[in-house]
Design an enzyme around this catalytic site. Structure first.
Site, mmCIF file in Angstrom:
data_model
loop_
_atom_site.group_PDB
_atom_site.id
_atom_site.type_symbol
_atom_site.label_atom_id
_atom_site.label_comp_id
_atom_site.label_asym_id
_atom_site.label_seq_id
_atom_site.Cartn_x
_atom_site.Cartn_y
_atom_site.Cartn_z
ATOM 1 N N HIS A 1 5.375 -9.453 -2.895
ATOM 2 C CA HIS A 1 6.085 -8.183 -3.122
ATOM 3 C C HIS A 1 6.335 -7.426 -1.834
ATOM 4 C CE1 HIS A 1 4.360 -8.418 -7.450
ATOM 5 N NE2 HIS A 1 5.452 -9.162 -7.307
ATOM 6 N N ASP B 1 -0.213 -4.098 1.168
ATOM 7 C CA ASP B 1 -1.024 -3.680 2.330
ATOM 8 C C ASP B 1 -1.333 -4.921 3.177
ATOM 9 O OD1 ASP B 1 -3.670 -3.569 -0.047
ATOM 10 O OD2 ASP B 1 -3.555 -5.031 1.579
HETATM 11 C C1 BV8 Z 1 12.232 -9.553 -10.959
HETATM 12 C C2 BV8 Z 1 5.901 -3.613 -4.658
HETATM 13 C C3 BV8 Z 1 14.298 -10.669 -11.275
HETATM 14 C C4 BV8 Z 1 6.307 -2.176 -4.807
HETATM 15 C C5 BV8 Z 1 5.623 -4.431 -6.943
HETATM 16 C C6 BV8 Z 1 13.488 -4.955 -16.741
HETATM 17 C C7 BV8 Z 1 14.343 -4.897 -15.653
HETATM 18 C C8 BV8 Z 1 14.102 -5.593 -14.495
HETATM 19 C C9 BV8 Z 1 12.984 -6.384 -14.399
HETATM 20 C C10 BV8 Z 1 12.147 -6.410 -15.474
HETATM 21 C C11 BV8 Z 1 12.367 -5.728 -16.640
HETATM 22 N N1 BV8 Z 1 11.350 -5.982 -17.495
HETATM 23 C C12 BV8 Z 1 10.454 -6.805 -16.911
HETATM 24 C C13 BV8 Z 1 10.945 -7.067 -15.706
HETATM 25 C C14 BV8 Z 1 10.346 -7.886 -14.723
HETATM 26 C C15 BV8 Z 1 9.545 -6.972 -13.817
HETATM 27 C C16 BV8 Z 1 8.172 -6.797 -14.448
HETATM 28 O O1 BV8 Z 1 7.375 -7.707 -14.402
HETATM 29 N N2 BV8 Z 1 7.904 -5.612 -15.031
HETATM 30 C C17 BV8 Z 1 6.596 -5.403 -15.627
HETATM 31 C C18 BV8 Z 1 6.230 -3.937 -15.517
HETATM 32 C C19 BV8 Z 1 6.630 -5.908 -17.060
HETATM 33 N N3 BV8 Z 1 9.461 -7.662 -12.566
HETATM 34 C C20 BV8 Z 1 10.356 -7.397 -11.623
HETATM 35 O O2 BV8 Z 1 11.208 -6.529 -11.683
HETATM 36 C C21 BV8 Z 1 10.265 -8.312 -10.407
HETATM 37 N N4 BV8 Z 1 11.561 -8.803 -10.099
HETATM 38 O O3 BV8 Z 1 11.856 -9.832 -12.056
HETATM 39 O O4 BV8 Z 1 13.441 -9.950 -10.431
HETATM 40 C C22 BV8 Z 1 15.199 -9.655 -11.894
HETATM 41 C C23 BV8 Z 1 16.154 -9.076 -11.091
HETATM 42 C C24 BV8 Z 1 17.030 -8.175 -11.671
HETATM 43 C C25 BV8 Z 1 16.921 -7.844 -13.043
HETATM 44 C C26 BV8 Z 1 15.918 -8.409 -13.813
HETATM 45 C C27 BV8 Z 1 15.027 -9.307 -13.246
HETATM 46 C C28 BV8 Z 1 9.734 -7.535 -9.227
HETATM 47 C C29 BV8 Z 1 8.278 -7.200 -9.460
HETATM 48 C C30 BV8 Z 1 7.691 -6.626 -8.163
HETATM 49 C C31 BV8 Z 1 7.563 -5.132 -8.267
HETATM 50 N N5 BV8 Z 1 6.910 -4.598 -7.057
HETATM 51 N N6 BV8 Z 1 5.072 -4.015 -5.795
HETATM 52 C C32 BV8 Z 1 5.150 -1.247 -4.576
HETATM 53 O O5 BV8 Z 1 4.012 -1.695 -4.367
HETATM 54 O O6 BV8 Z 1 5.400 -0.034 -4.618
HETATM 55 S S1 BV8 Z 1 4.624 -4.783 -8.235
HETATM 56 C C33 BV8 Z 1 3.301 -3.740 -8.152
HETATM 57 O O7 BV8 Z 1 2.756 -3.665 -9.432
HETATM 58 C C34 BV8 Z 1 2.209 -4.242 -7.305
HETATM 59 O O8 BV8 Z 1 2.630 -4.873 -6.142
HETATM 60 C C35 BV8 Z 1 1.488 -5.154 -8.225
HETATM 61 O O9 BV8 Z 1 1.964 -6.444 -8.095
HETATM 62 C C36 BV8 Z 1 1.857 -4.676 -9.558
HETATM 63 C C37 BV8 Z 1 0.639 -4.150 -10.218
HETATM 64 O O10 BV8 Z 1 -0.081 -5.267 -10.573
HETATM 65 P P1 BV8 Z 1 -1.589 -5.483 -10.110
HETATM 66 O O11 BV8 Z 1 -1.623 -5.900 -8.695
HETATM 67 O O12 BV8 Z 1 -2.157 -6.392 -11.124
HETATM 68 O O13 BV8 Z 1 -2.263 -4.070 -10.147
HETATM 69 P P2 BV8 Z 1 -2.688 -3.233 -11.404
HETATM 70 O O14 BV8 Z 1 -2.899 -1.851 -10.924
HETATM 71 O O15 BV8 Z 1 -1.754 -3.513 -12.528
HETATM 72 O O16 BV8 Z 1 -4.093 -3.868 -11.838
HETATM 73 C C38 BV8 Z 1 -5.198 -3.742 -10.976
HETATM 74 C C39 BV8 Z 1 -6.306 -4.561 -11.588
HETATM 75 O O17 BV8 Z 1 -7.414 -4.489 -10.709
HETATM 76 C C40 BV8 Z 1 -6.772 -4.036 -12.936
HETATM 77 O O18 BV8 Z 1 -6.878 -5.123 -13.849
HETATM 78 C C41 BV8 Z 1 -8.159 -3.455 -12.633
HETATM 79 O O19 BV8 Z 1 -9.050 -3.647 -13.720
HETATM 80 C C42 BV8 Z 1 -8.583 -4.305 -11.460
HETATM 81 N N7 BV8 Z 1 -9.571 -3.684 -10.570
HETATM 82 C C43 BV8 Z 1 -9.778 -2.371 -10.322
HETATM 83 N N8 BV8 Z 1 -10.787 -2.241 -9.419
HETATM 84 C C44 BV8 Z 1 -11.194 -3.505 -9.102
HETATM 85 C C45 BV8 Z 1 -10.424 -4.421 -9.823
HETATM 86 N N9 BV8 Z 1 -10.584 -5.754 -9.731
HETATM 87 C C46 BV8 Z 1 -11.556 -6.200 -8.900
HETATM 88 N N10 BV8 Z 1 -12.339 -5.385 -8.167
HETATM 89 C C47 BV8 Z 1 -12.186 -4.040 -8.248
HETATM 90 N N11 BV8 Z 1 -12.993 -3.229 -7.532
#
Ligand code: BV8
Ligand code: ZN
Length: 260
Positions: free
Chosen positions: A125, A110
């Site tokens: 991202h 965003d």
């Molecule tokens: C990569 C855009 C190299 C899209 C996002 C198998 C195959 C391929 C890759 C992988 C694999 N296994 C692992 C991987 C790596 C993978 C990965 O990390 N997977 C995870 C699930 C383990 N990563 C990738 O694929 C990355 N690329 O590695 O490339 C590669 C290339 C080819 C083959 C292999 C590797 C790309 C990662 C980017 C993905 N795109 N976003 C979209 O938005 O639709 S990521 C997306 O999820 C978000 O952008 C964000 O980054 C992420 C979620 O994370 P958070 O931001 O932390 O959000 P979340 O909801 O998890 O947590 C929120 C937190 O806020 C909580 O803790 C909560 O308690 C807290 N909260 C709530 N309210 C509040 C608060 N905090 C404060 N105040 C509040 N009021």
């Protein structure tokens, strides 16, 4: 040593803020939660209820059902266009006025940091606001206005590229796609240079973004986490402030700069 504390801000953190030369603010979906934007940990609703975001946010998901995925992103874009920056976004923008250098690195797609006044935000991202052609990568411009998406959303066929007729895709980095190289390099460099890193609203799961706090710590920075929940970062942080960013960040900036 990690001191889990309530919203009261420890004096050592205030001192660290006053002495900081370069602050890095690393944010995740939680910083936008108080603007009404659901996080990735929140369950999906409506049409997408039975899907895992990690399946929808992939090139394969788009290939398999482009209308389902495009509809999800248009619904999210509509929510962002209707949302407003919350006090956390504004406090982060305000903080930049009080420290010599501040870098915002966000995982979010965003533009709420920018709308709150932060500049040069590093989007690891991508962005909901920069769609492009899935085939030839030419940028696509949305028509003005807010898409009228019914609550819970619907399938929506993506527009076609005027150059090659390919499908338009969201301008975000999907799982399995590489992050923008230069942006990631800048983010890692800032992590190595900063002396104080705030990790705000991130579960610290998604790689390679999740490496940023530990890179900063290895280079000697102090870490502050702001999150109502515990995360793996708890064990690396100097301070872990339990609570919503929308309350904690304004209090922190007021106590450190506006009242002293
Ligand atoms: C990569 C855009 C190299 C899209 C996002 C198998 C195959 C391929 C890759 C992988 C694999 N296994 C692992 C991987 C790596 C993978 C990965 O990390 N997977 C995870 C699930 C383990 N990563 C990738 O694929 C990355 N690329 O590695 O490339 C590669 C290339 C080819 C083959 C292999 C590797 C790309 C990662 C980017 C993905 N795109 N976003 C979209 O938005 O639709 S990521 C997306 O999820 C978000 O952008 C964000 O980054 C992420 C979620 O994370 P958070 O931001 O932390 O959000 P979340 O909801 O998890 O947590 C929120 C937190 O806020 C909580 O803790 C909560 O308690 C807290 N909260 C709530 N309210 C509040 C608060 N905090 C404060 N105040 C509040 N009021
Ligand atoms: Zn094209």
């Amino acid at each position: 040593m990690t001191s889990l504390i309530s919203i009261t801000i420890p004096q050592e953190l205030i001192t660290a803020l006053h002495e900081a030369k370069h602050v890095l603010v690393f944010t995740g979906a939680g910083v936008s939660a108080e603007s009404g934007i659901s996080t990735f940990r929140d369950p999906l609703t409506g049409l997408w209820e039975r899907f895992d975001p990690e399946d929808l946010a992939t090139a394969n998901g788009f290939r398999q059902d482009k209308a389902l995925v495009w509809g999800w992103y248009e619904w999210r874009r509509m929510k962002v266009l209707k949302a407003r920056p919350n006090p956390a976004h504004r406090a982060i923008a305000e903080l930049a006025q009080h420290v010599p250098r501040l870098t915002v690195v966000t995982q979010n797609v965003d533009d709420l940091h920018e709308r709150a006044g932060s500049t040069d935000v590093l989007h690891l991202h991508g962005s909901l606001h920069s769609p492009r052609c899935f085939a030839c990568a030419r940028p696509f411009s949305f028509p003005p206005g807010i898409p009228d998406e019914p609550e819970g959303g619907r399938r929506l066929c993506p527009p076609q590229c005027s150059h090659c007729g390919g499908d338009i895709r969201p301008g975000v980095v999907w799982f399995g796609e590489n992050l923008p190289e230069d942006t990631l390099k800048q983010a890692f460099a800032a992590a190595r240079e900063c002396d104080l890193l705030f990790a705000i609203g991130t579960s610290g799961i998604v790689q390679p973004a999740a490496r940023i706090p530990s890179l900063a710590k290895k280079a000697g920075a102090k870490l502050v986490q702001v999150n109502p929940q515990g995360t793996p970062l708890d064990y690396e942080c100097t301070w872990s402030l339990r609570g919503g960013a929308g309350k904690i960040m304004p209090s922190l900036v007021q106590m450190a700069f506006l009242w002293s």
